[in-house]
Design an enzyme around this catalytic site. Structure first.
Site, mmCIF file in Angstrom:
data_model
loop_
_atom_site.group_PDB
_atom_site.id
_atom_site.type_symbol
_atom_site.label_atom_id
_atom_site.label_comp_id
_atom_site.label_asym_id
_atom_site.label_seq_id
_atom_site.Cartn_x
_atom_site.Cartn_y
_atom_site.Cartn_z
ATOM 1 N N ARG A 51 -8.907 -4.321 3.954
ATOM 2 C CA ARG A 51 -8.991 -3.765 2.611
ATOM 3 C C ARG A 51 -9.671 -2.410 2.694
ATOM 4 O O ARG A 51 -10.884 -2.339 2.914
ATOM 5 C CB ARG A 51 -9.742 -4.715 1.677
ATOM 6 C CG ARG A 51 -8.999 -6.013 1.395
ATOM 7 C CD ARG A 51 -7.718 -5.726 0.663
ATOM 8 N NE ARG A 51 -7.054 -6.931 0.172
ATOM 9 C CZ ARG A 51 -5.995 -6.902 -0.609
ATOM 10 N NH1 ARG A 51 -5.471 -5.743 -0.972
ATOM 11 N NH2 ARG A 51 -5.445 -8.028 -1.009
ATOM 12 N N GLU A 79 6.214 -12.183 -1.965
ATOM 13 C CA GLU A 79 4.914 -11.853 -1.372
ATOM 14 C C GLU A 79 4.594 -12.738 -0.170
ATOM 15 O O GLU A 79 4.055 -12.269 0.824
ATOM 16 C CB GLU A 79 3.798 -11.958 -2.417
ATOM 17 C CG GLU A 79 3.812 -10.837 -3.439
ATOM 18 C CD GLU A 79 3.428 -9.481 -2.866
ATOM 19 O OE1 GLU A 79 2.853 -9.415 -1.759
ATOM 20 O OE2 GLU A 79 3.701 -8.465 -3.533
ATOM 21 N N GLU A 83 3.960 -11.006 3.455
ATOM 22 C CA GLU A 83 2.633 -11.055 4.072
ATOM 23 C C GLU A 83 2.511 -12.027 5.235
ATOM 24 O O GLU A 83 1.663 -11.829 6.105
ATOM 25 C CB GLU A 83 1.580 -11.347 3.002
ATOM 26 C CG GLU A 83 1.487 -10.217 1.982
ATOM 27 C CD GLU A 83 0.350 -10.375 1.001
ATOM 28 O OE1 GLU A 83 -0.398 -11.376 1.055
ATOM 29 O OE2 GLU A 83 0.193 -9.460 0.158
ATOM 30 N N PRO A 101 -11.711 -9.957 -16.402
ATOM 31 C CA PRO A 101 -11.435 -9.799 -17.840
ATOM 32 C C PRO A 101 -12.310 -8.768 -18.547
ATOM 33 O O PRO A 101 -12.011 -8.381 -19.672
ATOM 34 C CB PRO A 101 -11.692 -11.200 -18.401
ATOM 35 C CG PRO A 101 -12.658 -11.818 -17.449
ATOM 36 C CD PRO A 101 -12.286 -11.257 -16.099
ATOM 37 N N GLU A 106 -5.153 -8.097 -16.289
ATOM 38 C CA GLU A 106 -4.502 -8.835 -15.195
ATOM 39 C C GLU A 106 -4.641 -10.344 -15.345
ATOM 40 O O GLU A 106 -5.718 -10.861 -15.634
ATOM 41 C CB GLU A 106 -5.083 -8.422 -13.843
ATOM 42 C CG GLU A 106 -4.396 -9.116 -12.671
ATOM 43 C CD GLU A 106 -4.925 -8.689 -11.321
ATOM 44 O OE1 GLU A 106 -4.261 -9.006 -10.316
ATOM 45 O OE2 GLU A 106 -5.981 -8.046 -11.251
ATOM 46 N N GLU A 125 3.833 -0.868 4.382
ATOM 47 C CA GLU A 125 3.259 -0.005 5.424
ATOM 48 C C GLU A 125 1.741 0.108 5.324
ATOM 49 O O GLU A 125 1.064 0.337 6.319
ATOM 50 C CB GLU A 125 3.895 1.380 5.389
ATOM 51 C CG GLU A 125 3.616 2.168 4.128
ATOM 52 C CD GLU A 125 4.252 3.555 4.119
ATOM 53 O OE1 GLU A 125 3.952 4.311 3.190
ATOM 54 O OE2 GLU A 125 5.028 3.869 5.038
ATOM 55 N N GLU A 127 -0.253 -2.371 4.469
ATOM 56 C CA GLU A 127 -0.866 -3.679 4.650
ATOM 57 C C GLU A 127 -1.088 -3.972 6.135
ATOM 58 O O GLU A 127 -0.145 -3.904 6.930
ATOM 59 C CB GLU A 127 0.013 -4.784 4.038
ATOM 60 C CG GLU A 127 0.125 -4.693 2.534
ATOM 61 C CD GLU A 127 1.048 -5.745 1.951
ATOM 62 O OE1 GLU A 127 0.693 -6.307 0.902
ATOM 63 O OE2 GLU A 127 2.126 -5.999 2.527
#
Length: 163
Positions: A51, A79, A83, A101, A106, A125, A127
């Protein structure tokens, strides 16, 4: 696919239930999915993903943002394949969470994937991901030792009784 641009709305007036109007900054999000891939009833697939915002790898479950005109179940399958390289025979919606929230709209929809077939992972690319099969005991140890810190993954694992 290119990274999605965030829809950040600053200084938005919002009327509260008590009649007070406040101004907020809010990230409007298209929605996301998180997948718990079960190899069998005792083993799931976690990922270890770099990350950039944290400048480190973290343990988490496969997840991603909904593309325009995409269903949540299609997004979950996409996904998972991107992944981990896994294709599920069966995918079941377990629930949903609001991850942040206080400043975002989201909603993350949680899915359980079963009957998995291994193919080739197709990460974006940007990840950098490793898939790691883990038992319930291994997942609990990661959590108890502070090595599993991803909130969405912790919520999903608690939802399915693994934490």
């Amino acid at each position: 696919m290119a990274r999605r641009k965030l829809d950040i709305r600053q200084n938005q007036p919002v009327k509260l239930p008590n009649g007070l109007t406040v101004r907020i900054t809010c990230i409007h999000h298209p929605g996301a999915v998180l997948i718990i891939p079960f190899l069998n009833k005792n083993t799931i697939v976690m990922i270890r993903q770099f990350r950039p915002a944290l400048k480190q790898y973290i343990y988490e479950l496969p997840a991603g943002t909904l593309d325009p005109h995409e269903s949540f179940s299609f997004c979950a399958r996409r996904e998972l394949l991107e992944e981990t390289g896994l294709k599920p025979r069966k995918i079941t919606r377990l629930g949903k969470i609001y991850p942040v929230p206080g400043y975002s709209t989201e909603i993350i929809h949680i899915f359980k994937a079963e009957g998995l077939t291994m193919t080739q992972a197709q990460p974006e690319e940007y990840e950098v991901i490793n898939s790691i099969p883990m038992t319930k005991q291994q997942v609990q140890k990661l959590f108890k030792t502070g090595k599993l810190m991803d909130a969405k993954s912790i919520c999903a694992l608690a939802h399915c009784g693994w934490l």
